[in-house]
Design a protein around this motif. Structure first.
Motif, PDB file in Angstrom:
ATOM      1  N   MET A   1       0.826  -1.193   0.000  1.00 36.24           N
ATOM      2  CA  MET A   1       0.000   0.000   0.000  1.00 36.24           C
ATOM      3  C   MET A   1       0.867   1.252   0.000  1.00 36.24           C
ATOM      4  O   MET A   1       0.533   2.231  -0.664  1.00 36.24           O
ATOM      5  CB  MET A   1      -0.917   0.010   1.223  1.00 36.24           C
ATOM      6  CG  MET A   1      -1.989  -1.062   1.214  1.00 36.24           C
ATOM      7  SD  MET A   1      -3.177  -0.882  -0.119  1.00 36.24           S
ATOM      8  CE  MET A   1      -4.242   0.347   0.553  1.00 36.24           C
ATOM      9  N   LEU A   4       2.060   2.010  -3.482  1.00 38.23           N
ATOM     10  CA  LEU A   4       0.996   2.581  -4.305  1.00 38.23           C
ATOM     11  C   LEU A   4       0.790   4.062  -4.000  1.00 38.23           C
ATOM     12  O   LEU A   4       0.547   4.853  -4.910  1.00 38.23           O
ATOM     13  CB  LEU A   4      -0.313   1.819  -4.101  1.00 38.23           C
ATOM     14  CG  LEU A   4      -0.330   0.367  -4.588  1.00 38.23           C
ATOM     15  CD1 LEU A   4      -1.642  -0.295  -4.201  1.00 38.23           C
ATOM     16  CD2 LEU A   4      -0.103   0.296  -6.083  1.00 38.23           C
ATOM     17  N   ALA A  15      -3.900  -1.712  -7.669  1.00 35.85           N
ATOM     18  CA  ALA A  15      -3.319  -3.052  -7.783  1.00 35.85           C
ATOM     19  C   ALA A  15      -4.327  -4.081  -7.271  1.00 35.85           C
ATOM     20  O   ALA A  15      -5.353  -3.739  -6.685  1.00 35.85           O
ATOM     21  CB  ALA A  15      -2.024  -3.133  -6.974  1.00 35.85           C
ATOM     22  N   ILE A  16      -4.002  -5.336  -7.496  1.00 39.20           N
ATOM     23  CA  ILE A  16      -4.800  -6.446  -6.976  1.00 39.20           C
ATOM     24  C   ILE A  16      -3.913  -7.236  -6.029  1.00 39.20           C
ATOM     25  O   ILE A  16      -2.776  -7.566  -6.362  1.00 39.20           O
ATOM     26  CB  ILE A  16      -5.321  -7.344  -8.117  1.00 39.20           C
ATOM     27  CG1 ILE A  16      -6.295  -6.540  -8.977  1.00 39.20           C
ATOM     28  CG2 ILE A  16      -5.974  -8.592  -7.574  1.00 39.20           C
ATOM     29  CD1 ILE A  16      -6.809  -7.272 -10.185  1.00 39.20           C
ATOM     30  N   SER A  17      -4.419  -7.508  -4.858  1.00 35.68           N
ATOM     31  CA  SER A  17      -3.651  -8.222  -3.847  1.00 35.68           C
ATOM     32  C   SER A  17      -3.334  -9.644  -4.299  1.00 35.68           C
ATOM     33  O   SER A  17      -4.197 -10.349  -4.830  1.00 35.68           O
ATOM     34  CB  SER A  17      -4.437  -8.263  -2.535  1.00 35.68           C
ATOM     35  OG  SER A  17      -3.735  -9.054  -1.593  1.00 35.68           O
ATOM     36  N   LEU A  18      -2.101 -10.042  -4.062  1.00 34.04           N
ATOM     37  CA  LEU A  18      -1.680 -11.423  -4.318  1.00 34.04           C
ATOM     38  C   LEU A  18      -1.454 -12.181  -3.011  1.00 34.04           C
ATOM     39  O   LEU A  18      -1.056 -13.345  -3.024  1.00 34.04           O
ATOM     40  CB  LEU A  18      -0.401 -11.440  -5.168  1.00 34.04           C
ATOM     41  CG  LEU A  18      -0.530 -10.800  -6.547  1.00 34.04           C
ATOM     42  CD1 LEU A  18       0.813 -10.808  -7.264  1.00 34.04           C
ATOM     43  CD2 LEU A  18      -1.588 -11.498  -7.371  1.00 34.04           C
ATOM     44  N   ASN A  19      -1.702 -11.518  -1.903  1.00 38.53           N
ATOM     45  CA  ASN A  19      -1.570 -12.132  -0.596  1.00 38.53           C
ATOM     46  C   ASN A  19      -2.618 -13.240  -0.478  1.00 38.53           C
ATOM     47  O   ASN A  19      -3.797 -13.017  -0.773  1.00 38.53           O
ATOM     48  CB  ASN A  19      -1.795 -11.055   0.479  1.00 38.53           C
ATOM     49  CG  ASN A  19      -1.607 -11.567   1.880  1.00 38.53           C
ATOM     50  OD1 ASN A  19      -2.007 -12.680   2.204  1.00 38.53           O
ATOM     51  ND2 ASN A  19      -1.026 -10.730   2.715  1.00 38.53           N
ATOM     52  N   SER A  22      -5.903 -12.321   1.100  1.00 37.90           N
ATOM     53  CA  SER A  22      -6.763 -11.307   0.485  1.00 37.90           C
ATOM     54  C   SER A  22      -6.662 -11.320  -1.046  1.00 37.90           C
ATOM     55  O   SER A  22      -6.940 -10.318  -1.690  1.00 37.90           O
ATOM     56  CB  SER A  22      -6.385  -9.920   1.016  1.00 37.90           C
ATOM     57  OG  SER A  22      -5.046  -9.616   0.670  1.00 37.90           O
ATOM     58  N   ARG A  23      -6.269 -12.453  -1.597  1.00 36.07           N
ATOM     59  CA  ARG A  23      -6.065 -12.572  -3.046  1.00 36.07           C
ATOM     60  C   ARG A  23      -7.280 -12.061  -3.828  1.00 36.07           C
ATOM     61  O   ARG A  23      -8.421 -12.377  -3.537  1.00 36.07           O
ATOM     62  CB  ARG A  23      -5.797 -14.019  -3.427  1.00 36.07           C
ATOM     63  CG  ARG A  23      -5.406 -14.192  -4.895  1.00 36.07           C
ATOM     64  CD  ARG A  23      -4.996 -15.611  -5.204  1.00 36.07           C
ATOM     65  NE  ARG A  23      -4.003 -16.118  -4.271  1.00 36.07           N
ATOM     66  CZ  ARG A  23      -2.685 -16.056  -4.475  1.00 36.07           C
ATOM     67  NH1 ARG A  23      -2.225 -15.518  -5.561  1.00 36.07           N
ATOM     68  NH2 ARG A  23      -1.858 -16.557  -3.578  1.00 36.07           N
ATOM     69  N   LEU A  25      -8.310  -8.931  -3.966  1.00 33.73           N
ATOM     70  CA  LEU A  25      -8.846  -7.679  -3.414  1.00 33.73           C
ATOM     71  C   LEU A  25      -8.240  -6.497  -4.165  1.00 33.73           C
ATOM     72  O   LEU A  25      -7.036  -6.437  -4.389  1.00 33.73           O
ATOM     73  CB  LEU A  25      -8.502  -7.580  -1.921  1.00 33.73           C
ATOM     74  CG  LEU A  25      -8.946  -6.309  -1.198  1.00 33.73           C
ATOM     75  CD1 LEU A  25     -10.472  -6.291  -1.080  1.00 33.73           C
ATOM     76  CD2 LEU A  25      -8.311  -6.253   0.182  1.00 33.73           C
ATOM     77  N   LEU A  27      -6.769  -3.015  -4.484  1.00 28.42           N
ATOM     78  CA  LEU A  27      -6.068  -2.068  -3.617  1.00 28.42           C
ATOM     79  C   LEU A  27      -6.045  -0.722  -4.333  1.00 28.42           C
ATOM     80  O   LEU A  27      -5.476  -0.603  -5.421  1.00 28.42           O
ATOM     81  CB  LEU A  27      -4.640  -2.551  -3.340  1.00 28.42           C
ATOM     82  CG  LEU A  27      -4.505  -3.964  -2.768  1.00 28.42           C
ATOM     83  CD1 LEU A  27      -3.051  -4.371  -2.684  1.00 28.42           C
ATOM     84  CD2 LEU A  27      -5.189  -4.045  -1.413  1.00 28.42           C
ATOM     85  N   ASP A  28      -6.651   0.280  -3.742  1.00 23.52           N
ATOM     86  CA  ASP A  28      -6.784   1.587  -4.383  1.00 23.52           C
ATOM     87  C   ASP A  28      -6.698   2.691  -3.328  1.00 23.52           C
ATOM     88  O   ASP A  28      -7.675   3.382  -3.049  1.00 23.52           O
ATOM     89  CB  ASP A  28      -8.114   1.650  -5.143  1.00 23.52           C
ATOM     90  CG  ASP A  28      -8.302   2.911  -5.948  1.00 23.52           C
ATOM     91  OD1 ASP A  28      -7.314   3.666  -6.131  1.00 23.52           O
ATOM     92  OD2 ASP A  28      -9.429   3.154  -6.392  1.00 23.52           O
TER      93      ASP A  28
END
Length: 140
Positions: A1, A4, A15-19, A22-23, A25, A27-28
């Motif tokens: 975060m 970003l 972005a899109i979470s790769l965790n 939280s895959r 999700l 992120l903005d």
């Protein structure tokens, strides 16, 4: 975060979470999706233009390729950077093709925008001297 939040424009800060927890999700942290929905390019800080003058070209490329306008404050910062001639010492040459929109949109919009803002020299000194007939290009 945190990475970003350090981006130059809000539309680059999505972005899109790769965790695994939280895959998928979205992120903005800078509300870039909202800017995209409004059709605006928004700089996250005035330093976007003062620290790296290449961003003067990038913001025009984004706006012309996507048919977006510059968000109000971003336009003010852009105008201030041009007024202070921050682009004058800038000598890196960008490929002209990277400054114009895709063929699906008006192909001359990006080049015309660069010339209007006195930035064509940073892309191609020969084009800067010639001043193409954009109406004829548009008709073609």
């Amino acid at each position: 975060m945190e990475d970003l939040r350090r981006r130059d424009f809000s539309l680059n800060a999505i972005a899109i979470s790769l965790n695994p927890a939280s895959r998928g999700l979205l992120l903005d942290p800078t509300n870039g999706l909202s800017d995209i929905e409004r059709g605006e390019v928004r700089a996250l800080t005035i330093h976007s233009f003062t620290n790296q003058p290449v961003r003067l070209l990038r913001v025009l490329r984004f706006s012309s390729r996507m048919g977006f306008k510059l968000e109000g404050r971003t336009q003010e910062w852009f105008d201030l950077a041009i007024e202070r001639e921050l682009h004058k010492p800038f000598r890196r040459r960008m490929p002209a093709a990277s400054c114009v929109p895709s063929p699906r949109r008006a192909p001359n919009r990006g080049a015309e925008s660069l010339e209007q803002h006195d930035l064509m020299e940073a892309v191609n000194s020969n084009l800067a001297k010639r001043h193409p007939d954009y109406d004829a290009i548009r008709d073609l």
